[in-house]
Scaffold this motif. Sequence first.
Motif, short mmCIF file in Angstrom:
data_model
loop_
_atom_site.label_atom_id
_atom_site.label_comp_id
_atom_site.label_asym_id
_atom_site.label_seq_id
_atom_site.Cartn_x
_atom_site.Cartn_y
_atom_site.Cartn_z
N LYS A 136 5.14 1.71 -3.02
CA LYS A 136 6.09 2.80 -3.26
C LYS A 136 5.46 4.00 -3.98
O LYS A 136 6.09 5.03 -4.13
CB LYS A 136 7.29 2.29 -4.07
CG LYS A 136 8.11 1.24 -3.35
CD LYS A 136 9.31 1.83 -2.75
CE LYS A 136 10.14 0.73 -2.09
NZ LYS A 136 11.29 1.23 -1.44
N ARG A 196 5.87 7.30 2.52
CA ARG A 196 5.73 6.52 3.74
C ARG A 196 6.43 7.28 4.87
O ARG A 196 7.44 7.94 4.64
CB ARG A 196 6.36 5.13 3.60
CG ARG A 196 5.55 4.13 2.81
CD ARG A 196 5.85 4.10 1.32
NE ARG A 196 7.27 4.01 1.02
CZ ARG A 196 7.84 4.63 -0.02
NH1 ARG A 196 7.13 5.40 -0.83
NH2 ARG A 196 9.12 4.52 -0.25
N LYS A 228 8.84 8.30 7.63
CA LYS A 228 10.24 8.00 7.96
C LYS A 228 10.57 8.42 9.40
O LYS A 228 11.27 7.71 10.11
CB LYS A 228 11.16 8.72 6.98
CG LYS A 228 12.62 8.39 7.16
CD LYS A 228 13.44 9.07 6.05
CE LYS A 228 14.89 8.66 6.11
NZ LYS A 228 15.66 9.27 5.02
N ASP A 256 11.53 1.61 5.80
CA ASP A 256 10.71 1.70 4.59
C ASP A 256 10.26 0.29 4.22
O ASP A 256 10.86 -0.38 3.39
CB ASP A 256 11.51 2.34 3.45
CG ASP A 256 10.63 2.73 2.28
OD1 ASP A 256 9.40 2.73 2.42
OD2 ASP A 256 11.20 3.05 1.21
N TYR A 279 9.60 8.92 3.35
CA TYR A 279 10.26 8.31 2.20
C TYR A 279 9.42 8.76 1.00
O TYR A 279 8.20 8.54 1.00
CB TYR A 279 10.24 6.78 2.29
CG TYR A 279 11.06 6.24 3.45
CD1 TYR A 279 12.44 6.12 3.36
CD2 TYR A 279 10.44 5.84 4.63
CE1 TYR A 279 13.19 5.61 4.42
CE2 TYR A 279 11.17 5.33 5.69
CZ TYR A 279 12.54 5.21 5.58
OH TYR A 279 13.27 4.71 6.63
#
Length: 190
Positions: A119, A123, A125, A143, A171
């Motif tokens: 995280k 990332r 999307k 995700d 993301y």
Amino acid sequence: MRRFLLFLALTAPLFLHAEDIPTLKAQVSEPVIQEFMGGCSMKCAFSWETSTLVPGKISQVIHTLDDENASTAWIDANPTVGTKLQFQFPKKLPGGIRDTPFFGFDMASGVIKPLSQFKAYARVKKARLSYNGKPFCYVLFADTYRWQRVHFEDILANQNDAFTFEILEVYPGEKFPNAAITEFVLQGAH
């Protein structure tokens, strides 16, 4: 004024049709495990070179996207939205391989190893896919740190063709705004 309105009426369908391409949803699959990296892919027919295409920047070759290593990731050095990854097939091949089926790709988005960093970076999307400069679909991604598989109708790939993956939405990363992709494997040839 009438000519302008007539022009708009006649050309509006052309503008609407330009982005009238389907949206696919990536299928979430198994976790990315080093022991299962590699295997059959488009590489069975021919290799490719991957590079970034960022407006106003020099394109850079990327070696970590298809290195069969779950511990390496490509991290976008530029503002992520709008970055294009271009997969260029060789200009010339012995025997002149023609019309090789290309039907999708597998992607592991984010930094996977160590998983605690997943995280930290953005990332992917949403992306737009193009072949030889012509957009043919959008793809929505989950995700997740797992493999995501995308299948589309067969494209008959040839020497000197190019597949482009344009990042449209991400993301957000908790620490860094740059997108990361651990692995990107083109599927086809068989």
